[in-house]
Enzyme design. Structure first.
Site, PDB file in Angstrom:
ATOM      1  N   ASN A 176     -18.905   7.675   5.571  1.00 54.69           N
ATOM      2  CA  ASN A 176     -18.682   6.233   5.557  1.00 54.69           C
ATOM      3  C   ASN A 176     -19.068   5.694   4.191  1.00 54.69           C
ATOM      4  O   ASN A 176     -20.227   5.401   3.906  1.00 54.69           O
ATOM      5  CB  ASN A 176     -19.505   5.556   6.658  1.00 54.69           C
ATOM      6  CG  ASN A 176     -18.997   5.902   8.037  1.00 54.69           C
ATOM      7  OD1 ASN A 176     -17.987   5.374   8.486  1.00 54.69           O
ATOM      8  ND2 ASN A 176     -19.705   6.816   8.702  1.00 54.69           N
ATOM      9  N   GLU A 177     -18.084   5.580   3.320  1.00 55.08           N
ATOM     10  CA  GLU A 177     -18.307   5.166   1.948  1.00 55.08           C
ATOM     11  C   GLU A 177     -18.520   3.648   1.864  1.00 55.08           C
ATOM     12  O   GLU A 177     -18.293   2.928   2.835  1.00 55.08           O
ATOM     13  CB  GLU A 177     -17.113   5.580   1.091  1.00 55.08           C
ATOM     14  CG  GLU A 177     -16.859   7.080   1.028  1.00 55.08           C
ATOM     15  CD  GLU A 177     -17.859   7.820   0.146  1.00 55.08           C
ATOM     16  OE1 GLU A 177     -18.934   7.270  -0.168  1.00 55.08           O
ATOM     17  OE2 GLU A 177     -17.565   8.974  -0.240  1.00 55.08           O
ATOM     18  N   PRO A 178     -18.982   3.152   0.695  1.00 48.20           N
ATOM     19  CA  PRO A 178     -19.159   1.709   0.522  1.00 48.20           C
ATOM     20  C   PRO A 178     -17.918   0.928   0.951  1.00 48.20           C
ATOM     21  O   PRO A 178     -16.788   1.301   0.643  1.00 48.20           O
ATOM     22  CB  PRO A 178     -19.404   1.579  -0.985  1.00 48.20           C
ATOM     23  CG  PRO A 178     -20.085   2.867  -1.346  1.00 48.20           C
ATOM     24  CD  PRO A 178     -19.427   3.909  -0.495  1.00 48.20           C
TER      25      PRO A 178
END
Length: 654
Positions: A176-178
């Site tokens: 879950n990236e920025p």
């Protein structure tokens, strides 16, 4: 030997047993700091094992959310040990992995399916139908529906009882990236560039790292009944600080864990180093003013108020949480003079000691005037990258200097470099009319090996290819050492066995590795040992090599010559010592800095887009020069003399 957990002093990391204290008042997530990653991994594995057994006793399934990467490896090793030695059964365990690269074949060496089976599932009695890992082989149009089914399957199993997490430098949990939403679910996501850079070591370069991944969502993770996040190493310290002490934000998805009521971060000292209770404990509450803490506080205060040491005032100390230090020392003048002198005395142009000089306030002894020195280099270039100026200074000042390259460094050579050298040798024999057909055939076979590897997309080199890659690194190291003035007989290639797996993943150090190191120390009988304390190395070889040296020293420290042996730790390839940690600072002139650069240039295979670039896309000589110049600048800003550059060292006391 009794290996039971009860006899190994495993710390309790339970959230429920924790009380909050004044020192943690800035922290918004419960965090436990353990001695090292090994101790933390044992504690996490013990909690998982206790949960499995508790569920077994009730006749219930235990649903685990599992992570991949380097952080949980020791957790899985311990669970496998418990299964084999203590009868821990996984018959009632259902697992759901966080993520998988996309696209990614299950059998690929970089796949998380392969990772989990290699580290855990192949070694325990879990039922194959209870193993769930996101599928990286599906057509892209099917992934959304697949993600919904993955979520439904977790719910049908009763939800996650326990979720194990690592944390990426972007603040990602899972992948879950920025920008990921707090209610996000299992889906396809595009990987951040930093994440791909960090993964490059496993793929032989960033160009081979997938750009997408299938991941559980933040919302899926937050529904787990219990969450434990582990973080090891200095490279994780900035994002740990931001996650634990910062505000909740989708730009750092891990901060959403602040919303979860049963989450614990398990950190080693390096990963926790930027938290206020460790970085600036005087700001948090009462502080024990040891000499090290005083130096750390004064250096921080200078940086904070923007003034050199001798210009700090009583008000500066009082306004920044140091009133007790001021009361203990009597006045800012007294503190300033003492700390200024202490830092000034770390500076020396004589890293081997200055002959016929009073050494009571110098970092090194004056005698013996000519010392025997071993510079241990984990890879064949760390010596000149990290302490090239000091290396040349020691040689020029007449010391008997030996350099010991601990590993061959073969996996850091690009295939095209190996092919170029193979072509050269093969073409030489053909052009010279030599009758050595065996050599020609050998290097023809190397070319075939490399082509076959490229076509198959494999990670592991054949033994022949590893040999030529190792010879490339060996030749470069010899050339650099000769440039520094070293005799060939003082250049030692140890080729420690732990490294020679042909893969990024290495074996643990063993008795053979330690013996090789110990034998060299006993042969040289050094007065000084220099070794790499630069533990931010992205594939961990520096740490393993340092452990081998420490273990060797432990085994032979009773030898008479060891009474007169000092050990100095250098950094510089990946990060530098903080100013307050430095015990010997060796100034480097502009000419010496240029010579250091030239020594690094001999390592041609490590220029222009190396295999293990790390997060910094500059070449190693550029990184090293900037760090050396920044160290000199930091000394100057404290009010000390101005130098072009400084190489820094910290003494290890055994």
């Amino acid at each position: 030997m009794d290996n039971s957990v009860a006899n190994r002093n495993v710390p309790d990391i339970s959230f429920r047993n924790c009380g909050f204290s004044e020192e943690t008042r800035y922290e918004k997530v419960h965090s436990v700091v353990v001695k090292d990653s090994a101790e933390g991994s044992l504690a996490i594995a013990q909690e998982i094992a206790d949960l499995i057994r508790e569920k077994q006793a009730k006749g219930e399934n235990c649903v685990l959310g599992l992570a991949t990467g380097s952080s949980p490896v020791k957790v899985y090793d311990e669970l496998v040990r418990m299964h084999k030695n203590e009868g821990l059964s996984f018959a009632n365990v259902i697992t759901f992995n966080l993520d998988e690269y996309y696209p990614m074949d299950k059998e690929a060496a970089q796949s998380y399916w392969f990772f989990m089976h290699d580290h855990l599932f192949n070694h325990v009695d879990i039922k194959p139908e209870n193993v769930n890992i996101p599928d990286g082989t599906l057509p892209v149009e099917e992934i959304r529906a697949y993600g919904l089914r993955y979520e439904d399957k977790i719910e049908a199993a009763g939800g996650l009882d326990f979720q194990l997490l690592g944390i990426g430098r972007t603040g990602h949990i899972g992948f879950n990236e920025p920008g990921s939403a707090v209610n996000s679910r299992t889906r396809l996501i595009t990987l951040d560039h930093i994440t791909r850079v960090d993964a490059a070591k496993d793929f032989g370069g960033i160009d081979n790292v997938p750009r997408k991944a299938v991941t559980m969502g933040v919302g899926t993770i937050l529904k787990a009944k219990r969450i434990v996040l582990m973080a090891w190493g200095q490279g994780k310290s900035p994002i740990v600080k931001e996650t634990v002490e910062g505000e909740i934000s989708s730009s750092v998805p891990a901060t959403f864990l602040q919303k979860h009521e049963n989450t614990t971060f398990v950190l080693d000292p390096s990963a926790s180093a930027e938290l206020k209770r460790f970085r600036t404990p005087w700001v948090v509450g009462d502080c024990e003013w040891t000499e090290d803490m005083k130096r750390k506080a004064v250096v921080w205060l200078c940086e904070h108020v923007g003034r050199p040491i001798l210009k700090l005032t009583d008000r500066d100390y009082n306004d920044n949480g140091m009133s007790t230090l001021l009361a203990e020392e009597g006045s800012s003048y007294s503190i300033n003079i003492r700390m200024f002198n202490a830092l000034q005395r770390t500076i020396t142009g004589w890293p081997g000691g200055k002959p016929n000089a009073d050494d009571s306030n110098r970092p090194e002894r004056a005698t013996p005037e000519r010392k025997r020195v071993i510079v241990f280099s984990p890879h064949p270039d760390d010596d000149v990258i990290s302490m090239g100026g000091t290396f040349q200074r020691l040689v020029e000042q007449g010391h008997e200097v030996h350099v010991a390259y601990q590993t061959s460094g073969n996996i850091a050579v690009n295939d095209h470099d190996a092919l170029r050298f193979a072509d050269f040798v093969s073409d030489y024999f053909k052009a010279s009319g030599s009758s050595d057909s065996g050599a020609t055939e050998l290097f023809d076979q190397i070319r075939k090996d490399l082509n076959a590897k490229a076509q198959a997309g494999e990670e592991i080199d054949t033994e022949r290819v590893r040999l030529i890659k190792g010879l490339i690194r060996r030749g470069e190291a010899k050339a650099a050492s000769r440039y520094c003035g070293l005799k060939d007989e003082n250049i030692h290639h140890l080729d420690l066995p732990f490294y020679e797996t042909g893969r990024v993943k290495k074996d643990p150090i063993g008795p053979a590795d330690v013996k090789i190191v110990a034998d060299l120390i006993k042969e040289v009988k050094p007065h000084q040992i220099y070794c790499a304390g630069d533990l931010a190395d992205p594939h961990g070889t520096h740490k393993v090599c340092l452990d081998a040296i420490f273990e060797a020293i432990e085994q032979i420290k009773s030898e008479e010559f060891m009474n007169d042996c000092w050990v100095w730790l250098y950094r510089g390839a990946w990060h530098e010592w903080d100013i307050h940690e430095i015990e010997m600072a060796v100034p480097i002139s502009p000419d010496e800095l240029y010579k250091k650069r030239q020594a690094i240039f001999f390592h041609q295979s490590q220029k222009d887009g190396v295999v293990f670039q790390g997060e910094d896309d500059r070449e190693f000589w550029q990184r090293a020069e900037e760090r050396n110049r920044n160290t000199a600048k930091a000394y100057n800003e404290l009010g000390l003399p101005e130098y072009e550059a400084i190489e820094a060292f910290r003494r290890y006391h055994f």
